[in-house]
Design an enzyme around this catalytic site. Sequence first.
Site, short mmCIF file in Angstrom:
data_model
loop_
_atom_site.label_atom_id
_atom_site.label_comp_id
_atom_site.label_asym_id
_atom_site.label_seq_id
_atom_site.Cartn_x
_atom_site.Cartn_y
_atom_site.Cartn_z
N CYS A 174 0.81 -1.23 0.00
CA CYS A 174 0.00 0.00 0.00
C CYS A 174 0.84 1.28 0.00
O CYS A 174 0.49 2.24 -0.68
CB CYS A 174 -0.98 -0.01 1.16
SG CYS A 174 -0.24 -0.02 2.80
N HIS A 209 -2.35 0.93 7.50
CA HIS A 209 -2.69 0.97 6.07
C HIS A 209 -2.67 2.42 5.62
O HIS A 209 -2.92 3.34 6.41
CB HIS A 209 -4.08 0.35 5.87
CG HIS A 209 -4.51 0.26 4.43
ND1 HIS A 209 -3.67 -0.15 3.42
CD2 HIS A 209 -5.70 0.54 3.83
CE1 HIS A 209 -4.32 -0.14 2.27
NE2 HIS A 209 -5.54 0.29 2.49
N SER A 226 -4.45 -3.08 -1.60
CA SER A 226 -4.74 -3.80 -0.38
C SER A 226 -5.06 -5.24 -0.73
O SER A 226 -5.36 -5.57 -1.88
CB SER A 226 -5.93 -3.16 0.35
OG SER A 226 -6.36 -3.96 1.44
#
Length: 371
Positions: A174, A209, A226
Amino acid sequence: MTGSSSNSTCTAAAKVNKHSRSKSTNNYRSSRGITGAESAASGSTNNASRSSGGGKEEKDGGVLFYVNKSGFPIDSQTWERMWTHVAKIHPEGKEMVDRLRIAANLPKPPVLSVPNFRPSMSVLDWLLVVQNYMKTLQYNHTGTQFFEIRKTRPLSGLMETAREMIRVSLPIKCLEAVILGIYLTNGLTSMERFPISFKTQFSGNYFHHVVLGVYCNGRYGSLGMSRRPDLMDKPLAFRTLSELIFEFEDSYRKYLHTVKKVKIGLYVPHDPHVFQPIEWKYLVLTSSRVAHEEMRKEMEKHARDMRMKILKSSTAQSPIKERRGKSLSPRRRQVSPQRRQVHKRDKSPATIDKKPAELSTLNDVAYQIRI
Protein backbone atom coordinates in the site's frame (compact mmCIF):
# COMPACT_ATOMS: atom_id res chain seq x y z
CA MET A 1 -5.99 -7.32 7.55
CA THR A 2 -5.99 -10.69 9.17
CA GLY A 3 -5.70 -13.89 7.29
CA SER A 4 -4.32 -14.60 3.85
CA SER A 5 -5.64 -13.43 0.54
CA SER A 6 -7.60 -16.11 -1.24
CA ASN A 7 -7.21 -17.17 -4.86
CA SER A 8 -3.87 -15.42 -5.28
CA THR A 9 -2.49 -16.00 -8.75
CA CYS A 10 1.04 -17.14 -9.53
CA THR A 11 2.87 -15.27 -12.24
CA ALA A 12 6.37 -15.42 -13.62
CA ALA A 13 9.24 -13.37 -12.30
CA ALA A 14 9.91 -9.78 -13.27
CA LYS A 15 12.99 -8.49 -15.00
CA VAL A 16 14.99 -6.71 -12.33
CA ASN A 17 17.77 -5.20 -14.41
CA LYS A 18 18.24 -4.07 -17.96
CA HIS A 19 21.35 -6.18 -18.33
CA SER A 20 20.89 -9.01 -15.84
CA ARG A 21 18.51 -10.86 -13.57
CA SER A 22 18.93 -11.55 -9.90
CA LYS A 23 19.34 -15.14 -8.80
CA SER A 24 16.29 -17.31 -9.52
CA THR A 25 14.50 -14.25 -10.86
CA ASN A 26 12.12 -16.34 -12.92
CA ASN A 27 10.78 -17.66 -9.67
CA TYR A 28 10.26 -14.14 -8.35
CA ARG A 29 6.77 -13.38 -9.42
CA SER A 30 5.66 -16.92 -8.86
CA SER A 31 5.80 -15.96 -5.22
CA ARG A 32 2.89 -13.57 -5.89
CA GLY A 33 0.66 -16.47 -5.01
CA ILE A 34 2.17 -16.66 -1.55
CA THR A 35 -0.44 -15.82 1.04
CA GLY A 36 0.23 -13.04 3.54
CA ALA A 37 -0.04 -14.34 7.09
CA GLU A 38 -1.37 -11.34 8.96
CA SER A 39 -2.44 -13.21 12.05
CA ALA A 40 0.04 -13.02 14.92
CA ALA A 41 3.14 -15.12 14.32
CA SER A 42 4.76 -17.22 17.00
CA GLY A 43 7.80 -15.95 18.83
CA SER A 44 9.97 -18.77 17.53
CA THR A 45 9.17 -17.89 13.94
CA ASN A 46 10.05 -14.27 14.52
CA ASN A 47 13.33 -15.13 16.20
CA ALA A 48 14.31 -17.46 13.39
CA SER A 49 13.51 -14.79 10.83
CA ARG A 50 15.65 -12.26 12.68
CA SER A 51 18.58 -14.62 12.61
CA SER A 52 18.47 -14.84 8.82
CA GLY A 53 20.35 -11.54 8.79
CA GLY A 54 20.54 -8.55 6.48
CA GLY A 55 18.14 -5.78 5.57
CA LYS A 56 15.44 -4.04 7.50
CA GLU A 57 12.98 -5.92 9.66
CA GLU A 58 9.54 -4.64 10.61
CA LYS A 59 6.41 -5.88 12.32
CA ASP A 60 2.75 -5.19 11.74
CA GLY A 61 -0.09 -7.03 13.41
CA GLY A 62 2.49 -9.09 15.29
CA VAL A 63 3.88 -10.49 12.03
CA LEU A 64 7.45 -10.11 10.84
CA PHE A 65 8.23 -8.76 7.39
CA TYR A 66 11.27 -7.34 5.62
CA VAL A 67 12.19 -4.41 3.40
CA ASN A 68 14.59 -4.79 0.48
CA LYS A 69 17.30 -2.16 1.00
CA SER A 70 19.73 -3.58 -1.56
CA GLY A 71 17.99 -2.13 -4.62
CA PHE A 72 18.05 -3.99 -7.94
CA PRO A 73 19.36 -6.46 -8.81
CA ILE A 74 18.51 -7.86 -5.37
CA ASP A 75 21.59 -9.09 -3.55
CA SER A 76 21.95 -12.74 -2.62
CA GLN A 77 21.47 -12.16 1.12
CA THR A 78 18.12 -10.39 0.65
CA TRP A 79 17.09 -12.97 -1.93
CA GLU A 80 17.78 -15.95 0.32
CA ARG A 81 16.20 -14.21 3.31
CA MET A 82 13.01 -13.67 1.31
CA TRP A 83 12.70 -17.33 0.37
CA THR A 84 13.46 -18.44 3.93
CA HIS A 85 10.69 -16.18 5.20
CA VAL A 86 8.29 -17.39 2.51
CA ALA A 87 8.91 -20.99 3.54
CA LYS A 88 7.85 -20.05 7.08
CA ILE A 89 4.64 -18.20 6.24
CA HIS A 90 3.29 -20.15 3.27
CA PRO A 91 0.92 -23.06 4.02
CA GLU A 92 2.96 -25.43 1.82
CA GLY A 93 6.19 -24.22 3.35
CA LYS A 94 9.58 -25.27 2.02
CA GLU A 95 8.05 -27.76 -0.40
CA MET A 96 6.46 -24.96 -2.41
CA VAL A 97 9.65 -22.88 -2.32
CA ASP A 98 11.80 -25.77 -3.56
CA ARG A 99 9.30 -26.54 -6.32
CA LEU A 100 9.45 -22.99 -7.64
CA ARG A 101 13.20 -22.56 -7.34
CA ILE A 102 14.09 -25.71 -9.28
CA ALA A 103 11.43 -25.22 -11.98
CA ALA A 104 13.09 -25.05 -15.39
CA ASN A 105 10.31 -23.85 -17.68
CA LEU A 106 8.64 -20.95 -15.94
CA PRO A 107 7.23 -18.40 -18.41
CA LYS A 108 9.15 -15.18 -18.91
CA PRO A 109 7.78 -12.34 -16.82
CA PRO A 110 6.00 -9.51 -18.60
CA VAL A 111 7.12 -5.93 -18.06
CA LEU A 112 3.99 -3.82 -18.08
CA SER A 113 3.76 -0.84 -20.39
CA VAL A 114 3.34 2.50 -18.65
CA PRO A 115 -0.17 3.94 -19.04
CA ASN A 116 -0.29 7.08 -21.17
CA PHE A 117 -2.65 9.96 -20.53
CA ARG A 118 -4.59 11.20 -23.57
CA PRO A 119 -6.18 14.65 -23.79
CA SER A 120 -9.54 13.03 -24.46
CA MET A 121 -9.46 11.29 -21.08
CA SER A 122 -11.42 12.63 -18.15
CA VAL A 123 -10.04 12.58 -14.62
CA LEU A 124 -12.28 9.62 -13.82
CA ASP A 125 -10.97 7.71 -16.84
CA TRP A 126 -7.35 8.34 -15.87
CA LEU A 127 -7.91 7.30 -12.25
CA LEU A 128 -9.36 4.04 -13.51
CA VAL A 129 -6.35 3.50 -15.78
CA VAL A 130 -3.92 4.16 -12.93
CA GLN A 131 -5.75 1.86 -10.52
CA ASN A 132 -5.95 -0.94 -13.09
CA TYR A 133 -2.21 -0.59 -13.73
CA MET A 134 -1.48 -1.05 -10.02
CA LYS A 135 -3.85 -4.01 -9.83
CA THR A 136 -2.02 -5.61 -12.74
CA LEU A 137 1.23 -5.31 -10.79
CA GLN A 138 -0.59 -7.22 -8.05
CA TYR A 139 -0.27 -7.10 -4.29
CA ASN A 140 3.00 -8.34 -2.78
CA HIS A 141 2.42 -11.38 -0.52
CA THR A 142 6.04 -12.47 -0.13
CA GLY A 143 6.67 -10.86 3.24
CA THR A 144 9.47 -8.75 1.72
CA GLN A 145 8.70 -5.23 0.56
CA PHE A 146 10.66 -4.78 -2.66
CA PHE A 147 10.97 -0.98 -2.63
CA GLU A 148 12.18 0.98 0.38
CA ILE A 149 10.02 4.04 1.03
CA ARG A 150 11.49 6.52 3.50
CA LYS A 151 8.80 9.01 4.44
CA THR A 152 11.28 11.77 5.22
CA ARG A 153 12.79 11.55 1.76
CA PRO A 154 12.13 14.53 -0.58
CA LEU A 155 9.33 14.13 -3.09
CA SER A 156 11.84 14.22 -5.96
CA GLY A 157 13.60 11.17 -4.51
CA LEU A 158 10.34 9.26 -4.04
CA MET A 159 9.50 9.91 -7.68
CA GLU A 160 12.77 8.18 -8.59
CA THR A 161 11.53 5.18 -6.61
CA ALA A 162 8.24 5.29 -8.52
CA ARG A 163 10.14 5.15 -11.82
CA GLU A 164 12.00 2.11 -10.48
CA MET A 165 8.67 0.42 -9.68
CA ILE A 166 7.59 0.92 -13.27
CA ARG A 167 10.90 -0.33 -14.65
CA VAL A 168 11.00 -3.63 -12.73
CA SER A 169 7.21 -4.24 -12.62
CA LEU A 170 7.17 -6.16 -9.34
CA PRO A 171 4.22 -6.53 -6.93
CA ILE A 172 3.70 -3.65 -4.50
CA LYS A 173 2.11 -2.92 -1.15
CA CYS A 174 0.00 0.00 0.00
CA LEU A 175 2.76 2.52 0.77
CA GLU A 176 4.44 1.84 -2.57
CA ALA A 177 1.06 2.23 -4.28
CA VAL A 178 0.67 5.73 -2.78
CA ILE A 179 4.03 6.82 -4.22
CA LEU A 180 3.25 5.25 -7.59
CA GLY A 181 -0.19 6.88 -7.63
CA ILE A 182 1.36 10.29 -6.98
CA TYR A 183 3.83 9.80 -9.83
CA LEU A 184 1.17 8.72 -12.34
CA THR A 185 -1.16 11.63 -11.50
CA ASN A 186 1.41 14.44 -11.41
CA GLY A 187 0.16 15.84 -14.71
CA LEU A 188 -3.44 16.24 -13.57
CA THR A 189 -3.23 19.67 -11.96
CA SER A 190 -7.01 19.88 -11.68
CA MET A 191 -6.88 17.04 -9.13
CA GLU A 192 -5.31 17.18 -5.68
CA ARG A 193 -3.69 14.22 -3.90
CA PHE A 194 -3.07 13.68 -0.18
CA PRO A 195 -2.22 10.65 2.03
CA ILE A 196 -4.79 9.03 4.34
CA SER A 197 -3.51 6.57 6.94
CA PHE A 198 -5.36 4.15 9.22
CA LYS A 199 -4.41 2.32 12.38
CA THR A 200 -6.78 -0.52 13.24
CA GLN A 201 -7.05 -3.21 15.88
CA PHE A 202 -8.04 -6.84 15.52
CA SER A 203 -7.66 -9.65 18.02
CA GLY A 204 -5.26 -7.70 20.18
CA ASN A 205 -2.93 -6.72 17.32
CA TYR A 206 -2.56 -3.39 15.52
CA PHE A 207 -2.46 -2.99 11.75
CA HIS A 208 -1.56 -0.05 9.52
CA HIS A 209 -2.69 0.97 6.07
CA VAL A 210 -2.36 3.99 3.79
CA VAL A 211 -4.16 5.12 0.63
CA LEU A 212 -3.89 8.14 -1.64
CA GLY A 213 -6.86 10.45 -1.23
CA VAL A 214 -7.89 12.41 -4.32
CA TYR A 215 -10.05 15.53 -4.72
CA CYS A 216 -11.46 16.98 -7.94
CA ASN A 217 -14.47 19.13 -8.79
CA GLY A 218 -15.94 18.94 -5.30
CA ARG A 219 -15.68 15.15 -5.01
CA TYR A 220 -13.37 12.88 -3.01
CA GLY A 221 -12.07 9.40 -3.77
CA SER A 222 -8.92 7.30 -3.37
CA LEU A 223 -6.27 5.17 -5.07
CA GLY A 224 -4.33 2.36 -3.44
CA MET A 225 -3.53 -1.30 -2.97
CA SER A 226 -4.74 -3.80 -0.38
CA ARG A 227 -5.48 -7.46 0.09
CA ARG A 228 -9.11 -6.43 0.37
CA PRO A 229 -10.85 -4.84 -2.64
CA ASP A 230 -12.86 -2.41 -0.53
CA LEU A 231 -9.82 -1.04 1.33
CA MET A 232 -7.99 0.46 -1.64
CA ASP A 233 -9.59 2.54 -4.40
CA LYS A 234 -12.83 4.40 -3.84
CA PRO A 235 -14.75 6.16 -6.63
CA LEU A 236 -14.49 9.93 -7.02
CA ALA A 237 -18.04 10.31 -5.75
CA PHE A 238 -17.94 11.40 -2.08
CA ARG A 239 -19.15 14.93 -1.44
CA THR A 240 -17.03 15.43 1.69
CA LEU A 241 -13.76 14.12 3.10
CA SER A 242 -15.54 12.74 6.16
CA GLU A 243 -17.86 10.67 3.96
CA LEU A 244 -14.82 9.06 2.35
CA ILE A 245 -13.16 8.31 5.71
CA PHE A 246 -16.33 6.88 7.22
CA GLU A 247 -16.74 4.69 4.13
CA PHE A 248 -13.34 3.17 4.91
CA GLU A 249 -14.40 2.66 8.52
CA ASP A 250 -17.50 0.77 7.33
CA SER A 251 -15.30 -1.41 5.13
CA TYR A 252 -13.02 -2.21 8.06
CA ARG A 253 -15.99 -3.35 10.14
CA LYS A 254 -16.68 -6.07 7.59
CA TYR A 255 -13.35 -7.62 8.61
CA LEU A 256 -13.97 -7.06 12.33
CA HIS A 257 -11.31 -4.35 12.52
CA THR A 258 -11.78 -1.32 14.75
CA VAL A 259 -10.32 1.94 13.46
CA LYS A 260 -8.25 3.42 16.27
CA LYS A 261 -6.57 6.35 14.53
CA VAL A 262 -6.85 8.28 11.25
CA LYS A 263 -4.06 10.50 9.90
CA ILE A 264 -4.62 12.89 7.00
CA GLY A 265 -1.80 14.72 5.25
CA LEU A 266 -1.63 17.78 3.03
CA TYR A 267 -1.90 18.17 -0.73
CA VAL A 268 1.13 16.77 -2.54
CA PRO A 269 2.74 19.21 -5.05
CA HIS A 270 2.42 18.30 -8.73
CA ASP A 271 6.03 19.25 -9.45
CA PRO A 272 8.04 15.98 -9.29
CA HIS A 273 11.27 17.93 -8.69
CA VAL A 274 10.19 19.55 -5.42
CA PHE A 275 12.77 19.07 -2.69
CA GLN A 276 10.35 18.75 0.22
CA PRO A 277 8.93 15.68 1.93
CA ILE A 278 5.30 14.68 1.85
CA GLU A 279 3.34 15.79 4.90
CA TRP A 280 1.79 12.49 6.00
CA LYS A 281 -0.05 13.41 9.20
CA TYR A 282 -1.11 17.03 9.43
CA LEU A 283 -4.39 16.03 11.11
CA VAL A 284 -4.38 13.12 13.58
CA LEU A 285 -7.69 11.86 14.99
CA THR A 286 -7.93 9.18 17.68
CA SER A 287 -11.34 7.50 17.65
CA SER A 288 -11.35 6.73 21.36
CA ARG A 289 -10.78 10.39 22.23
CA VAL A 290 -12.92 12.15 19.64
CA ALA A 291 -16.67 11.74 19.16
CA HIS A 292 -17.95 10.82 15.71
CA GLU A 293 -19.50 14.23 15.08
CA GLU A 294 -16.39 16.03 16.28
CA MET A 295 -14.25 13.89 13.96
CA ARG A 296 -16.49 14.91 11.08
CA LYS A 297 -16.14 18.59 11.92
CA GLU A 298 -12.37 18.35 12.22
CA MET A 299 -12.05 16.56 8.88
CA GLU A 300 -14.25 19.11 7.13
CA LYS A 301 -12.26 21.97 8.62
CA HIS A 302 -9.05 20.31 7.44
CA ALA A 303 -10.49 19.81 3.95
CA ARG A 304 -11.58 23.45 3.82
CA ASP A 305 -8.17 24.63 5.00
CA MET A 306 -6.43 22.64 2.27
CA ARG A 307 -8.70 24.09 -0.42
CA MET A 308 -8.08 27.63 0.85
CA LYS A 309 -4.33 27.13 0.79
CA ILE A 310 -4.52 26.16 -2.86
CA LEU A 311 -6.55 29.27 -3.65
CA LYS A 312 -4.47 31.73 -1.65
CA SER A 313 -0.95 30.36 -1.45
CA SER A 314 -0.06 28.31 -4.50
CA THR A 315 3.70 29.01 -4.35
CA ALA A 316 4.48 28.20 -0.72
CA GLN A 317 2.85 26.61 2.27
CA SER A 318 3.01 27.66 5.89
CA PRO A 319 5.41 25.69 8.12
CA ILE A 320 4.27 22.15 8.85
CA LYS A 321 2.31 21.85 12.06
CA GLU A 322 0.44 18.92 13.44
CA ARG A 323 -3.12 19.18 14.69
CA ARG A 324 -4.23 16.32 16.89
CA GLY A 325 -7.89 15.46 17.32
CA LYS A 326 -8.93 16.07 20.92
CA SER A 327 -5.97 18.30 21.68
CA LEU A 328 -7.63 21.05 19.67
CA SER A 329 -9.22 23.49 22.10
CA PRO A 330 -11.61 26.30 21.08
CA ARG A 331 -9.97 28.50 23.72
CA ARG A 332 -6.60 28.43 21.93
CA ARG A 333 -7.43 31.10 19.38
CA GLN A 334 -4.04 32.72 19.11
CA VAL A 335 -2.36 31.89 15.81
CA SER A 336 0.68 33.06 13.94
CA PRO A 337 0.29 36.03 11.54
CA GLN A 338 1.23 33.69 8.69
CA ARG A 339 -1.61 31.26 9.41
CA ARG A 340 -4.07 34.13 10.00
CA GLN A 341 -3.24 35.53 6.60
CA VAL A 342 -3.75 32.20 4.88
CA HIS A 343 -7.11 31.64 6.57
CA LYS A 344 -8.44 35.17 6.80
CA ARG A 345 -11.77 34.13 5.26
CA ASP A 346 -12.20 31.27 7.72
CA LYS A 347 -14.29 32.59 10.61
CA SER A 348 -14.04 29.40 12.66
CA PRO A 349 -11.61 29.37 15.63
CA ALA A 350 -8.12 28.75 14.30
CA THR A 351 -6.84 26.21 16.82
CA ILE A 352 -3.53 24.52 16.32
CA ASP A 353 -1.06 22.58 18.38
CA LYS A 354 1.97 24.65 19.31
CA LYS A 355 4.13 21.56 19.30
CA PRO A 356 7.28 22.02 17.16
CA ALA A 357 7.21 20.73 13.63
CA GLU A 358 7.65 17.01 13.33
CA LEU A 359 8.54 14.87 10.39
CA SER A 360 8.28 11.11 10.17
CA THR A 361 11.51 9.30 11.00
CA LEU A 362 12.87 5.98 9.86
CA ASN A 363 11.60 4.56 13.14
CA ASP A 364 8.08 5.65 12.21
CA VAL A 365 7.29 2.45 10.38
CA ALA A 366 3.56 2.76 10.68
CA TYR A 367 3.00 2.09 7.03
CA GLN A 368 5.56 -0.56 6.20
CA ILE A 369 2.56 -2.37 5.34
CA ARG A 370 0.28 -5.23 6.15
CA ILE A 371 -3.15 -4.27 4.81
